[in-house]
Design a protein around this motif. Sequence first.
Motif, short mmCIF file in Angstrom:
data_model
loop_
_atom_site.label_atom_id
_atom_site.label_comp_id
_atom_site.label_asym_id
_atom_site.label_seq_id
_atom_site.Cartn_x
_atom_site.Cartn_y
_atom_site.Cartn_z
N ASP A 148 -7.73 -34.88 12.22
CA ASP A 148 -8.08 -35.89 11.21
C ASP A 148 -9.55 -35.81 10.81
O ASP A 148 -9.91 -36.07 9.66
CB ASP A 148 -7.76 -37.29 11.73
N GLU A 149 -10.43 -35.47 11.76
CA GLU A 149 -11.86 -35.46 11.46
C GLU A 149 -12.25 -34.37 10.46
O GLU A 149 -13.32 -34.42 9.87
CB GLU A 149 -12.66 -35.26 12.75
N LEU A 150 -11.35 -33.37 10.28
CA LEU A 150 -11.64 -32.29 9.34
C LEU A 150 -11.27 -32.65 7.91
O LEU A 150 -11.51 -31.86 7.00
CB LEU A 150 -10.90 -31.01 9.76
N VAL A 151 -10.69 -33.83 7.70
CA VAL A 151 -10.33 -34.24 6.35
C VAL A 151 -11.58 -34.31 5.46
O VAL A 151 -11.53 -33.99 4.26
CB VAL A 151 -9.59 -35.60 6.37
N LYS A 152 -12.69 -34.72 6.06
CA LYS A 152 -13.94 -34.83 5.29
C LYS A 152 -14.58 -33.47 5.06
O LYS A 152 -15.59 -33.37 4.34
CB LYS A 152 -14.92 -35.74 6.02
N GLY A 153 -14.02 -32.41 5.64
CA GLY A 153 -14.57 -31.07 5.49
C GLY A 153 -15.53 -30.72 6.61
O GLY A 153 -15.79 -31.53 7.51
N VAL A 154 -16.05 -29.53 6.55
CA VAL A 154 -17.00 -29.05 7.55
C VAL A 154 -18.41 -29.37 7.07
O VAL A 154 -18.78 -29.04 5.94
CB VAL A 154 -16.85 -27.53 7.78
N SER A 155 -19.17 -30.04 7.91
CA SER A 155 -20.54 -30.40 7.56
C SER A 155 -21.39 -29.15 7.38
O SER A 155 -21.43 -28.27 8.24
CB SER A 155 -21.15 -31.30 8.64
N PHE A 156 -22.07 -29.11 6.27
CA PHE A 156 -22.95 -27.97 6.00
C PHE A 156 -24.06 -27.87 7.04
O PHE A 156 -24.42 -26.77 7.49
CB PHE A 156 -23.54 -28.13 4.60
N VAL A 157 -24.62 -29.00 7.45
CA VAL A 157 -25.70 -29.00 8.43
C VAL A 157 -25.22 -28.41 9.76
O VAL A 157 -25.91 -27.60 10.40
CB VAL A 157 -26.25 -30.43 8.64
N VAL A 158 -24.02 -28.81 10.18
CA VAL A 158 -23.46 -28.28 11.42
C VAL A 158 -23.30 -26.77 11.34
O VAL A 158 -23.61 -26.03 12.28
CB VAL A 158 -22.10 -28.96 11.71
N ALA A 159 -22.82 -26.31 10.19
CA ALA A 159 -22.60 -24.87 10.02
C ALA A 159 -23.89 -24.08 10.12
O ALA A 159 -23.98 -23.08 10.86
CB ALA A 159 -21.91 -24.61 8.69
N VAL A 160 -24.93 -24.50 9.40
CA VAL A 160 -26.16 -23.71 9.40
C VAL A 160 -26.90 -23.81 10.72
O VAL A 160 -27.56 -22.84 11.14
CB VAL A 160 -27.08 -24.12 8.23
#
Length: 512
Positions: free
Chosen positions: A198-210
């Motif tokens: 469910d938490e991935l509904v908002k998408g992947v945070s760009f900050v987390v990725a970089v």
Amino acid sequence: MDNLAELLHGFTIAVTAPHLALMAVGVLLGILVGVLPGLGAPNGVSLLLPLTFGMQPVSAIILLSSMYWGALFGGSVTSILFNIPGEPSSVATTFDGYPMARDGRPTTALATAFGSAAFGALVGVILITFLASWVAQVALAFGPAEYFAVYFLAFASFVGMGGAAPIKTVVALAIGFAIAAIGIDTVSGSVRLTMGIDELVKGVSFVVAVMGLFGIGELLVAVEEEFHARAVSSKIDWREVFRAVGRLPRHGVALLRSAAIGCWMGITPGGPTAASFMSYGIARRFSRRGRYFGTGEVEGIISPETADHAAGTSALLPMLSLGIPGSATAAVMMGGLMIWGLNPGPMLFVDSKDFVWGLIASMYVGNIVAVALVLLTVPVFAALMRIPFVVIAPLIVIICVVGAYSVSNSYLDVVMMLGFGVIGYLFKKLFYPLAPLVLAIVIGDKAEDAFRQSMLMSKGSLGIFFANKLVTCLIVAGIALLLLPLVLQLARFWRKPASPAAGATSQEKVII
């Protein structure tokens, strides 16, 4: 003249006590990021990004951009004094910077590098000053087809001009598109690629990725590749600083040529690293003292440093005007703009003039502050390189974990950040480019939306991408860039000399 009036208004915003203090803090943090191994400008900006969420956008972008300038200068310090490039774009500086410093001229090498860098950054800022609003005005007439054509051209530019193997660039882009597609489809409203989480509904945070890609990924590479730094003297002789800077005009051709290369590579997705290597190679080929490159030649420092900073600065032009970042760090800054509620692109110049021109004015002042502070702090930051890496590495991990968790107070973000760190590590080890991946994560969903909107408008006809001269030129240019590696490969194949005959006559053998 309108641009100059807006720039003067921007100076009234940038040159205030709080913003000058932010510039100084940002530059010092940037120098630290550039000096310490395992960090870099994209990662440093991404680590600082969560701390800017409660700030005013103008103050936040001044802090982040100042860190960027400081990181570029910091990478040059370690390249010259330690033969360790703190930034990938500083690798070419080591070729002549370290030999000159080892030869007893560290002050000359540092002053030459910083003076050249300041010139390159100045040219990049001037380019932004006079072209940004014009590019934005042209972009105001864009529709979905034109926007998709611009995005397509950006992606194709990475394939044709990015410097990495084209197939690896395509793979990096594909992974970025897949990550960008996670969450809610903005066109149909359906949920996709969440795997039931469910938490991935908002998408992947760009900050987390970089933070994972650049922070943990770079750290893993640094841990694996143990290095041993051997510094030369870092004492600054101020008289030699002024003498070295005063000699720079003698190399005017190299300065202008390198600045032009840097600006071009900054506007296109080549980036500072490709710009510095290209500028160094061209300078070595055309310089009358090309055979002395690698032994401490002045032009061998001027060329990569000027191109590096010109590219790093001008990379913000497409980000501000078109919403397309020209480098990995610009992509991180663009993510910050969207987090602060600003939409990068032509409307930014209409809706947020104070933000845009305050940022541009701060670039002039920030680079002056960066040159002054980096000269004053060279001995201090050089001493930091003697801190054991076993002390630095855990601090980097702690910063990354805290930063990832603070995005949305989710442990899943921490896990994903670590996962992205593994991806970043594998990309580094397998020589896959990270910049296309970051670009696709940032604007992949926008490119998809523009394409699907175009298809809805044209009822499924691809003819909409050839409906007018502008969109046709952009699409044709993108296709040309996609085909460029293939054309170059075929050209090399046809130029390859014919192989000698399989057998030689007995007379030929005797002659041999």
